[in-house]
Design an enzyme around this catalytic site. Structure first.
Site, PDB file in Angstrom:
ATOM      1  N   LYS A 188      33.472  30.767  61.757  1.00  0.00           N
ATOM      2  CA  LYS A 188      33.996  32.130  61.686  1.00  0.00           C
ATOM      3  C   LYS A 188      33.699  32.746  60.323  1.00  0.00           C
ATOM      4  O   LYS A 188      33.375  32.044  59.357  1.00  0.00           O
ATOM      5  CB  LYS A 188      35.503  32.132  61.962  1.00  0.00           C
ATOM      6  N   TYR A 204      35.918  46.819  30.094  1.00  0.00           N
ATOM      7  CA  TYR A 204      36.920  47.829  30.433  1.00  0.00           C
ATOM      8  C   TYR A 204      38.290  47.458  29.896  1.00  0.00           C
ATOM      9  O   TYR A 204      38.764  46.326  30.062  1.00  0.00           O
ATOM     10  CB  TYR A 204      37.001  47.995  31.946  1.00  0.00           C
TER      11      TYR A 204
END
Length: 373
Positions: A35, A256
């Site tokens: 999956k 940042y």
């Protein structure tokens, strides 16, 4: 030259990990879980690497099964969440899929459908996960109804999912196991119970089928590693390169928000990888990386396309140096995806499945003649 960020997928390692599941559960059949695009590794490539070994694959939904069938995978496929609407049943029948039943509406839809051949069916019981599945009492009723309709369903198995098989404290796991095994005994039902941690650490739960998932991809799901989990081989190595180097004075902010500030004269390397590639933005300063096979750390917030790492103690590192975000360096050093995940306050599953399509996958190995140990 192309951007240097690559997810290298070692299909021989995948085969090794599957063989380990077989070795640990010799009386059980190991269904390989593919999956979420094989946990980010590429479902079709992984299926082709395993198809000569497995009795069946497991996926979450019919769309994932269609992808495998369209690629020529003829191995049985189990839908772990079953159908999402009754109109999927003709496709389930046409593709020869097996399915899980976890709700009354699914049961009624299957019993009202006339397949060309009976559909192999796993009845899911909620033994304590409290997510999908029938209560034990309701499961007993549903089982009897299904068993009375051999034109609709065949190869009935009882399925459940463990909530805490990965934990060192086995109390709740044992409670779940006792509950579902008592039901299986009353019904005379074969079982499919064991997820990756149960395959690795709980042989009493291996049952007739087991479902190795994340362990196939080399991640250790256990709270406390065991001898078996330490034998897993990493399948994905996410690597990039240093694309720029900055020489900074003490007290300079990096990235940042200036979260990281240089403590002394520093060399900062810029790496071509960021959260736009799927690397977790929550990685803290100090999250490990390997630079030319040697330990280094992230210094500053992860940006969309780049991140910065501390090269101060690696004077030989520079532009073009290999950076391993997780996996195996070409120098042979290993950085576990599980270790990286802890610094991101997450689990390996989110890192592996989060690698985005713009990151190319490069596959090696995986043929039936390739070594598996």
């Amino acid at each position: 030259m192309a951007r240097p960020l690559i997810a290298h997928i070692d299909l021989d390692a995948l085969r090794h990990n599957y063989r380990l599941a077989q070795e640990l559960a010799p009386g059980s059949r190991s269904v390989a879980v593919l999956k979420a695009d094989a946990y980010g590794h590429g479902a079709v490539a992984c299926a082709k690497a395993l198809e000569d070994l497995v009795p069946a694959f497991a996926v979450a939904a019919i769309e994932e099964a269609v992808t495998l069938r369209d690629a020529g995978i003829a191995t049985p496929i189990v839908l772990l969440e079953g159908i999402f609407s009754a109109d999927e049943l003709p496709q389930v029948d046409a593709l020869g899929l097996s399915m899980t039943l976890h709700s009354d509406w699914q049961l009624e839809a299957v019993l009202a459908f006339t397949p060309r051949r009976p559909i192999p069916t796993w009845l899911k019981v909620d033994s304590g996960m409290h997510r999908l599945g029938y209560s034990p009492a309701a499961a007993e009723v549903a089982w009897q109804r299904l068993a009375a309709q051999p034109r609709c369903v065949t190869d009935l198995h009882l399925m459940s999912h463990f909530a805490t098989a990965d934990l060192a404290d086995i109390g709740y796991f044992s409670r779940q196991h006792r509950l579902v095994m008592a039901l299986a005994e009353r019904l005379g039902a074969p079982t499919c119970l064991a997820n990756s941690p149960a395959v690795l650490a709980h042989p009493e739960a291996h049952g007739d089928y087991n479902r190795p998932g994340v362990m196939l991809y080399g991640s250790d799901p256990l709270e406390l590693s065991c001898e078996a989990s330490r034998r897993l081989h990493p399948v994905m190595s996410l690597t990039s390169e240093i694309i720029a180097v900055r020489e900074l004075s003490p007290g300079e902010p990096v990235g940042y928000g200036g979260r990281f500030t240089t403590a002394g004269p520093s060399r900062i390397g810029v790496v071509a990888c960021g959260y736009g590639d799927g690397y977790d933005r929550h990685a803290v300063d100090g999250t490990p990386v390997l630079v030319d096979g040697k330990p280094s750390v992230i210094a500053g917030k992860v940006s969309m396309d780049m991140m910065t790492v501390d090269l101060t103690d690696l004077p030989e590192a520079g532009i073009g140096s290999e950076v391993v975000l997780w996996g195996v360096s070409r120098h042979g050093a290993l950085l576990s995806v599980d270790d990286v995940a802890r610094y991101c306050d997450t689990i390996s599953y989110t890192l592996l499945t989060g690698v985005l399509p713009r990151v190319p996958r490069r596959y090696v190995g995986g043929s039936a003649s390739s070594p598996v140990d």
